[in-house]
Write a protein that holds these residues in place. Structure first.
Motif, PDB file in Angstrom:
ATOM      1  N   ALA A  94      43.207  58.520  42.597  1.00  0.00           N
ATOM      2  CA  ALA A  94      42.969  56.514  42.290  1.00  0.00           C
ATOM      3  C   ALA A  94      43.391  56.452  41.305  1.00  0.00           C
ATOM      4  CB  ALA A  94      42.471  56.217  43.427  1.00  0.00           C
ATOM      5  N   ARG A  95      43.627  55.969  40.677  1.00  0.00           N
ATOM      6  CA  ARG A  95      44.164  54.916  39.179  1.00  0.00           C
ATOM      7  C   ARG A  95      43.419  53.571  39.628  1.00  0.00           C
ATOM      8  NH1 ARG A  95      49.159  55.165  39.829  1.00  0.00           N
ATOM      9  NH2 ARG A  95      49.538  57.035  38.804  1.00  0.00           N
ATOM     10  N   ALA A  96      42.392  53.386  38.273  1.00  0.00           N
ATOM     11  CA  ALA A  96      41.333  52.044  39.171  1.00  0.00           C
ATOM     12  C   ALA A  96      41.633  51.055  36.855  1.00  0.00           C
ATOM     13  CB  ALA A  96      40.260  52.560  38.683  1.00  0.00           C
ATOM     14  N   GLY A  97      42.177  49.937  36.748  1.00  0.00           N
ATOM     15  CA  GLY A  97      40.951  49.120  35.784  1.00  0.00           C
ATOM     16  C   GLY A  97      40.566  47.994  35.794  1.00  0.00           C
ATOM     17  N   LEU A  98      39.858  48.366  34.784  1.00  0.00           N
ATOM     18  CA  LEU A  98      38.754  47.429  35.443  1.00  0.00           C
ATOM     19  C   LEU A  98      39.119  45.880  34.060  1.00  0.00           C
ATOM     20  CD1 LEU A  98      35.960  47.136  36.390  1.00  0.00           C
ATOM     21  CD2 LEU A  98      34.773  47.956  34.925  1.00  0.00           C
ATOM     22  N   HIS A  99      38.627  44.888  34.587  1.00  0.00           N
ATOM     23  CA  HIS A  99      38.262  43.784  33.523  1.00  0.00           C
ATOM     24  C   HIS A  99      37.701  42.818  33.758  1.00  0.00           C
ATOM     25  CE1 HIS A  99      39.859  41.268  29.847  1.00  0.00           C
ATOM     26  NE2 HIS A  99      40.619  40.320  31.107  1.00  0.00           N
ATOM     27  N   VAL A 100      37.636  41.633  32.104  1.00  0.00           N
ATOM     28  CA  VAL A 100      36.111  40.587  33.092  1.00  0.00           C
ATOM     29  C   VAL A 100      37.361  39.309  32.158  1.00  0.00           C
ATOM     30  CG1 VAL A 100      33.910  39.426  32.236  1.00  0.00           C
ATOM     31  CG2 VAL A 100      34.366  42.231  32.696  1.00  0.00           C
ATOM     32  N   GLY A 101      37.223  38.332  33.458  1.00  0.00           N
ATOM     33  CA  GLY A 101      38.097  37.111  32.459  1.00  0.00           C
ATOM     34  C   GLY A 101      38.125  36.105  33.671  1.00  0.00           C
ATOM     35  N   GLU A 102      38.275  34.642  33.534  1.00  0.00           N
ATOM     36  CA  GLU A 102      38.133  34.143  33.962  1.00  0.00           C
ATOM     37  C   GLU A 102      38.936  33.702  35.328  1.00  0.00           C
ATOM     38  OE1 GLU A 102      38.596  30.213  31.434  1.00  0.00           O
ATOM     39  OE2 GLU A 102      36.695  30.729  31.595  1.00  0.00           O
ATOM     40  N   VAL A 103      38.866  33.050  36.053  1.00  0.00           N
ATOM     41  CA  VAL A 103      40.109  33.337  37.363  1.00  0.00           C
ATOM     42  C   VAL A 103      40.395  31.869  38.480  1.00  0.00           C
ATOM     43  CG1 VAL A 103      40.528  36.278  37.906  1.00  0.00           C
ATOM     44  CG2 VAL A 103      38.386  34.965  38.932  1.00  0.00           C
ATOM     45  N   LEU A 104      41.528  31.677  38.441  1.00  0.00           N
ATOM     46  CA  LEU A 104      41.387  30.513  39.556  1.00  0.00           C
ATOM     47  C   LEU A 104      41.018  31.587  41.158  1.00  0.00           C
ATOM     48  CD1 LEU A 104      44.070  28.235  37.837  1.00  0.00           C
ATOM     49  CD2 LEU A 104      41.321  27.778  38.434  1.00  0.00           C
ATOM     50  N   THR A 105      40.295  30.885  42.259  1.00  0.00           N
ATOM     51  CA  THR A 105      40.089  30.593  43.121  1.00  0.00           C
ATOM     52  C   THR A 105      40.494  29.965  44.351  1.00  0.00           C
ATOM     53  OG1 THR A 105      38.158  31.181  43.554  1.00  0.00           O
ATOM     54  CG2 THR A 105      38.923  32.846  42.447  1.00  0.00           C
ATOM     55  N   TRP A 106      41.175  30.449  44.903  1.00  0.00           N
ATOM     56  CA  TRP A 106      41.282  29.553  46.408  1.00  0.00           C
ATOM     57  C   TRP A 106      41.645  29.985  47.483  1.00  0.00           C
ATOM     58  CZ3 TRP A 106      45.254  29.531  43.270  1.00  0.00           C
ATOM     59  CH2 TRP A 106      46.438  30.769  43.157  1.00  0.00           C
ATOM     60  N   ARG A 107      40.849  29.618  48.646  1.00  0.00           N
ATOM     61  CA  ARG A 107      41.387  29.140  50.306  1.00  0.00           C
ATOM     62  C   ARG A 107      42.589  29.030  50.996  1.00  0.00           C
ATOM     63  NH1 ARG A 107      37.218  32.074  51.819  1.00  0.00           N
ATOM     64  NH2 ARG A 107      34.849  32.104  51.229  1.00  0.00           N
ATOM     65  N   LYS A 127      43.900  38.974  36.115  1.00  0.00           N
ATOM     66  CA  LYS A 127      44.547  39.235  36.752  1.00  0.00           C
ATOM     67  C   LYS A 127      45.575  40.018  36.683  1.00  0.00           C
ATOM     68  CE  LYS A 127      47.266  38.934  41.484  1.00  0.00           C
ATOM     69  NZ  LYS A 127      47.199  38.240  42.407  1.00  0.00           N
ATOM     70  N   PRO A 128      46.850  39.984  35.601  1.00  0.00           N
ATOM     71  CA  PRO A 128      47.644  41.159  35.057  1.00  0.00           C
ATOM     72  C   PRO A 128      47.404  41.652  33.909  1.00  0.00           C
ATOM     73  CG  PRO A 128      48.463  38.983  34.564  1.00  0.00           C
ATOM     74  CD  PRO A 128      47.351  38.761  35.529  1.00  0.00           C
ATOM     75  N   ILE A 129      46.180  41.770  33.896  1.00  0.00           N
ATOM     76  CA  ILE A 129      46.069  42.541  32.774  1.00  0.00           C
ATOM     77  C   ILE A 129      45.088  43.665  33.061  1.00  0.00           C
ATOM     78  CG2 ILE A 129      43.576  42.738  30.568  1.00  0.00           C
ATOM     79  CD1 ILE A 129      44.889  40.562  29.596  1.00  0.00           C
ATOM     80  N   ALA A 130      44.168  43.560  34.471  1.00  0.00           N
ATOM     81  CA  ALA A 130      43.516  44.931  35.069  1.00  0.00           C
ATOM     82  C   ALA A 130      44.685  45.534  35.767  1.00  0.00           C
ATOM     83  CB  ALA A 130      42.823  43.802  36.480  1.00  0.00           C
ATOM     84  N   ALA A 131      45.647  44.451  35.940  1.00  0.00           N
ATOM     85  CA  ALA A 131      46.842  45.690  36.623  1.00  0.00           C
ATOM     86  C   ALA A 131      47.283  46.636  35.530  1.00  0.00           C
ATOM     87  CB  ALA A 131      48.266  44.383  37.145  1.00  0.00           C
ATOM     88  N   ARG A 132      47.816  45.688  34.448  1.00  0.00           N
ATOM     89  CA  ARG A 132      48.332  47.191  33.509  1.00  0.00           C
ATOM     90  C   ARG A 132      47.885  47.872  33.234  1.00  0.00           C
ATOM     91  NH1 ARG A 132      51.865  43.458  34.601  1.00  0.00           N
ATOM     92  NH2 ARG A 132      52.782  42.238  32.977  1.00  0.00           N
ATOM     93  N   LEU A 133      45.822  47.582  32.871  1.00  0.00           N
ATOM     94  CA  LEU A 133      45.588  48.701  32.829  1.00  0.00           C
ATOM     95  C   LEU A 133      45.045  50.061  34.096  1.00  0.00           C
ATOM     96  CD1 LEU A 133      42.116  46.633  31.656  1.00  0.00           C
ATOM     97  CD2 LEU A 133      42.969  48.371  30.444  1.00  0.00           C
ATOM     98  N   MET A 134      45.410  49.665  35.432  1.00  0.00           N
ATOM     99  CA  MET A 134      45.479  50.325  36.101  1.00  0.00           C
ATOM    100  C   MET A 134      47.162  50.964  36.140  1.00  0.00           C
ATOM    101  SD  MET A 134      47.325  50.656  39.629  1.00  0.00           S
ATOM    102  CE  MET A 134      47.384  48.744  39.995  1.00  0.00           C
ATOM    103  N   ALA A 135      48.120  50.019  35.704  1.00  0.00           N
ATOM    104  CA  ALA A 135      49.302  51.068  35.769  1.00  0.00           C
ATOM    105  C   ALA A 135      49.705  51.696  34.875  1.00  0.00           C
ATOM    106  CB  ALA A 135      50.393  50.122  35.671  1.00  0.00           C
ATOM    107  N   MET A 136      48.637  51.500  33.711  1.00  0.00           N
ATOM    108  CA  MET A 136      49.256  52.667  32.185  1.00  0.00           C
ATOM    109  C   MET A 136      47.736  54.048  33.208  1.00  0.00           C
ATOM    110  SD  MET A 136      47.688  50.582  29.711  1.00  0.00           S
ATOM    111  CE  MET A 136      47.251  51.825  28.460  1.00  0.00           C
ATOM    112  N   ALA A 137      46.920  53.350  33.856  1.00  0.00           N
ATOM    113  CA  ALA A 137      45.920  54.849  33.963  1.00  0.00           C
ATOM    114  C   ALA A 137      46.546  56.487  33.934  1.00  0.00           C
ATOM    115  CB  ALA A 137      44.420  54.342  34.865  1.00  0.00           C
ATOM    116  N   ARG A 138      45.805  57.217  34.128  1.00  0.00           N
ATOM    117  CA  ARG A 138      46.187  58.766  34.623  1.00  0.00           C
ATOM    118  C   ARG A 138      45.887  58.899  35.901  1.00  0.00           C
ATOM    119  NH1 ARG A 138      49.115  61.540  30.971  1.00  0.00           N
ATOM    120  NH2 ARG A 138      48.467  61.598  29.096  1.00  0.00           N
ATOM    121  N   PRO A 139      46.580  59.832  37.218  1.00  0.00           N
ATOM    122  CA  PRO A 139      45.267  59.841  37.984  1.00  0.00           C
ATOM    123  C   PRO A 139      43.926  60.529  37.786  1.00  0.00           C
ATOM    124  CG  PRO A 139      48.095  61.100  38.427  1.00  0.00           C
ATOM    125  CD  PRO A 139      47.383  60.281  36.985  1.00  0.00           C
ATOM    126  N   GLY A 140      42.883  59.777  38.504  1.00  0.00           N
ATOM    127  CA  GLY A 140      41.663  60.158  38.507  1.00  0.00           C
ATOM    128  C   GLY A 140      40.994  59.572  36.720  1.00  0.00           C
TER     129      GLY A 140
END
Length: 852
Positions: A94-107, A127-140
């Motif tokens: 799996a590839r993984a991206g980890l980021h810390v930032g402000e998010v909005l949540t609602w049910r 959320k898109p920053i974490a997605a960019r990190l994940m997408a550019m990661a190599r397998p593992g």
């Protein structure tokens, strides 16, 4: 539904590499089995790392409270997939991206969820920053943002030994599509599993290469650079730098005072420390720890912390920088300056100064210098502005008062409480508005375990709260809550620890209050974070680490922590070593530790009494319990708390009348104290009163429950404290059970079982279920009581006043298990359990209430 306010969260996005190809290669059946195993792995890791799963398809979107939890999940997920694939003969990554930032949540509404919508929506730039990190990661590969990396890196020790061997790499700055600012990218992983290779460019993420490094410009630049290189070397020099990250430590050297005014020495150095300690980015090694390290260097405690000595302390204690402050008169103006020193080379990396007119300008100059230094060490302007209150507002304009405060701090560091108190009081006499000095008096009284005397200065500090730095204001709030709203005290300490994770008193107190509520796992996180080399009280923190492990029944870890604590600071850890050995029924080791206990400390006789009871040595238990009371005298809280173990020892020795008398005495002493004083000790007296009432019920000494609850109802804040409310419920349940109303008792007790319940809750539930004929359930509690003897010994209320009773019940549960097995028709098992019980407490020594 409307969105909540933005919240700071850790986001982890993962993607299972080539999931479609897996289905094609394996076939539908094996692929289905694989994905079910995958889902079990995700669920297990969610629970282990406290993650919240927001979305899933081929990948996962999870939220975590802390970056280290997200990293722990990612590391275990990558390793788990590799193991899962290896067992099936396929490559699973799996590839993984980890980021810390402000998010909005609602049910989403129930209607939307019923037709396929997610229960919880998460949006925000994070959320898109974490997605960019994940997408550019190599397998593992696990990639982290520049926000997540320092937070996770600093907390890596919480991962245990594995955290010490992780590989951390920076892959420089990258550009993300739709994100205006370049992003620094990091990789972390386990050697042999992680790729540890630079990620490839993608259409939405590419390396931020400066213009001069692009191929079209390189040839043209080469000749020019070659011609300029030699000349540039002589014209310019590289600016020195220091590898400083958020939450790294600094050592403040002694102030160089070139004004000739010696009275400024201590006061300005203390002001400089107060100003810098407001930062959440820079951690300042305490003066107490610096002097402790001097002792290990075999140097006198009053050695001047100059460039060389302070650098050696920094290297020994893991500090990244030394700061040397100076004050001088230059051209009729007062100049405050400071140098940042690299301790490895002792060279000056940065220097800042600020001038002002007259000595009254020095506090403002110190603020300007420390703000500039914080910026050069990497702290953002926004953070500096947020976490900086001007020194004149949070200290004193009186240099004499400030000097008295500085000298008091020095005395406190030497544990000279009488001198420290006198100097703190002198500071408030010189400046009654000096809130820090009032708070200093509170610290002295609490260090002397005299909370009642500390209430007056506490209230003065509370009235001056706006004159405290933000961190100390939160520290004050936590102590105030101990008097006014004790049910909230644990939450206050946890809040302080979350906002200032390296403020060691905050961490230590958060651990203590969580421990009081039997929240051992949470307490362990805080006390491990405080048991670091930079903590001058590291030895005491290892004692807290051991207590948490003992409450979690992890005996080997508890013993190791207690031994380390005793080696570093002596003190009460030897008592806990007795408890640890006894809890696992290694009575030989327990007796060996017991022989090393000091003879004149009344509190060590608590463990001595419990150990004697555990071994059926009733007369020894009575003698030990009475010795504790004699040593404590007739005054003070200790004399009250130590009376209840006497009652338990007498009860087990068969002297029921004496047992009832002592239990009644403990109850009356506690109620008298509750009616008189309304300070921080009240919580312990409330626990003692309820514990004594419970003991009296079980000893047939009468029902005093209403009497105790009547007094406590006059103090409703006490009944709001979780452990007090729980003891009250347990006592009421015992009354119902003894009145042949076991079902009422069970109904009262059932809501208590959340994983943090008191030991006596299981005792009463076992008895009530047995009486109600629910033998299978009663059997479970009987076994729980035998398996959690660490909790029996370490659980804290009224100075361990219920420890002896807990130990009795941990052994009595063997006998009850035998009876329950017999009721189930399991005669052979019942006979074996009865043999175990009689081997522990032979029939001839058992008191009548046990033989029945």
């Amino acid at each position: 539904m409307p969105a909540n306010a933005p919240q700071l969260r850790t986001l982890l996005l993962t993607d299972l590499v080539d999931s479609m190809g897996l289905v094609e290669r394996l076939g539908d059946g094996p692929a289905s089995d694989l994905f079910r195993a995958h889902d079990r792995l995700v669920l297990q890791l969610q629970q282990q790392w406290r993650g919240r799963l927001i979305d899933r398809s081929d990948g996962l979107l999870l939220l975590f409270e802390r970056p280290i939890d997200g990293l722990g999940f990612a590391l275990d997920y990558v390793r788990g997939l590799a193991d899962m694939g290896r067992s099936r003969g396929i490559a699973l990554h799996a590839r993984a991206g980890l980021h810390v930032g402000e998010v909005l949540t609602w049910r989403n509404s129930d209607e939307a969820v019923s037709i396929g919508a997610k229960p919880l929506e998460v949006e925000g730039l994070a959320k898109p920053i974490a997605a960019r990190l994940m997408a550019m990661a190599r397998p593992g590969q696990i990639l982290l943002s520049a926000v997540a990396e320092p937070l996770a890196h600093r907390a890596a020790r919480e991962l245990g030994e594995r955290g010490q061997h992780l590989a951390w790499k920076s892959w420089g700055n990258w550009r993300f599509k739709g994100v205006p600012e370049p992003q620094q990218i990091f990789e972390v992983g386990e050697p042999g599993i992680a790729p540890l290779r630079r990620p490839p460019d993608t259409p939405k993420a590419w390396r931020d290469i400066p213009l001069w490094r692009r191929p079209a410009a390189l040839a043209a630049e080469a000749a020019l650079l070659a011609g300029l290189a030699v000349g540039a070397w002589f014209v310019t020099r590289p600016e020195p730098a220091i590898a400083f990250n958020q939450r790294d430590w600094v050592v403040i050297g002694d102030l160089r005072n070139l004004t000739g005014q010696s009275a400024l020495d201590d006061s300005l150095e203390q002001a400089f420390r107060i100003s810098l300690e407001q930062s959440r980015y820079v951690n300042v090694l305490s003066d107490l720890k610096a002097r402790d390290t001097l002792g290990r260097m075999q140097r006198p405690g009053d050695t001047v912390l100059d460039r060389a000595v302070a650098s050696e302390i920094a290297l020994r204690d893991g500090a990244r920088a030394v700061i040397l402050p100076t004050v001088a008169e230059v051209g009729g103006r007062v100049r405050v300056s400071a140098e940042v020193i690299d301790p490895h080379t002792q060279t000056t990396v940065y220097a800042e100064s600020a001038d002002g007119r007259g000595f009254e300008s020095m506090l403002e100059s110190i603020d300007r210098v420390t703000a500039s230094l914080r910026g050069k060490l990497g702290e953002t302007v926004k953070s500096i502005e947020r976490d900086s209150t001007p020194l004149p507002a949070v200290t004193s304009k009186s240099l004499d008062a400030l000097r008295a405060y500085a000298l008091a701090q020095n005395a406190l560091a030497r544990f000279n409480y009488a001198e420290a108190l006198q100097l703190f009081q002198r500071a408030t006499q010189l400046d009654p508005q000096f809130a820090l000095a009032w708070l200093g008096q509170v610290r002295v009284y609490y260090s002397q375990e005299n909370a009642g005397r500390g209430e007056v200065p506490l209230r003065r500090a509370q009235a001056l709260r706006e004159h405290l730095p933000p961190r100390e204001a939160l520290y004050l709030d936590a102590w105030v809550s101990e008097f006014d709203t004790p049910a909230e005290t644990a939450t206050k300490w946890v809040e302080l620890a979350a906002l200032y994770p390296d403020y060691l008193p905050g961490r230590g107190n958060a651990s203590t209050w969580l421990y009081k509520e039997n929240r051992f796992k949470e307490a362990l996180v805080h006390t491990q974070a405080a048991a670091i080399p930079q903590n001058p009280l590291q030895g005491q923190e290892f004692d807290s680490v051991g207590r948490a492990y003992l409450g979690l029944e992890q005996y080997a870890q508890a013993e190791a922590a207690f031994k380390r604590s005793f080696a570093m600071s002596g003190g009460g850890s030897m008592r806990r070593l007795v408890s640890t050995a006894a809890a696992r029924r290694d009575f030989k080791a327990a007796r060996a530790y017991e022989r090393r206990l000091e003879a004149d400390n009344p509190f060590v006789y608590i463990e001595r009494t419990s150990l004697a009871i555990d071994q059926g040595r009733w007369q020894d238990a009575q003698r030990m319990a009475r010795k504790a009371v004699d040593l404590a005298g007739n005054e003070g809280a200790a004399s009250r708390y130590l009376t209840l173990p006497v009652a338990v020892a007498d009860w087990m020795a068969g002297d029921v009348e004496s047992a009832r008398a002592h239990a009644r005495s403990a109850l009356e002493k506690a109620l008298s104290a509750l009616r008189g004083y309304r300070g921080a000790d009240s919580e312990e007296d409330a626990a003692l009163a309820l514990g004594a009432a419970l003991a009296l019920l079980r000893m047939g000494g009468g029902d005093t429950t209403d009497e105790v609850l009547g007094v406590l109802k006059e103090r409703p804040a006490l009944l709001d404290i979780p452990q007090i409310a729980e003891l009250a419920t347990i006592t009421k349940a015992a009354r119902n059970r003894l009145a042949d109303r076991p079902d009422d008792a069970i109904a009262l007790l059932s809501p208590l079982f959340d994983g943090n319940e008191r030991y006596q809750a299981h005792v009463e539930m076992m008895e009530s279920l047995s009486l109600s004929g629910r033998n299978d359930e009663a059997l479970w509690h009987a076994r729980w009581l035998q398996q959690h003897r660490g909790t029996a010994y370490v659980e804290l209320e009224c100075g361990h006043c219920l420890q002896a009773l807990n130990v009795v019940d941990s052994d009595r549960a063997i006998r009850i298990e035998a009876a329950l097995l017999e009721k189930q028709g399991k005669a052979a098992e019942a006979a074996r359990k009865l043999e175990d019980f009689n081997r522990l407490w032979p029939v001839e020594i058992q008191p009548a209430h046990l033989r029945r």
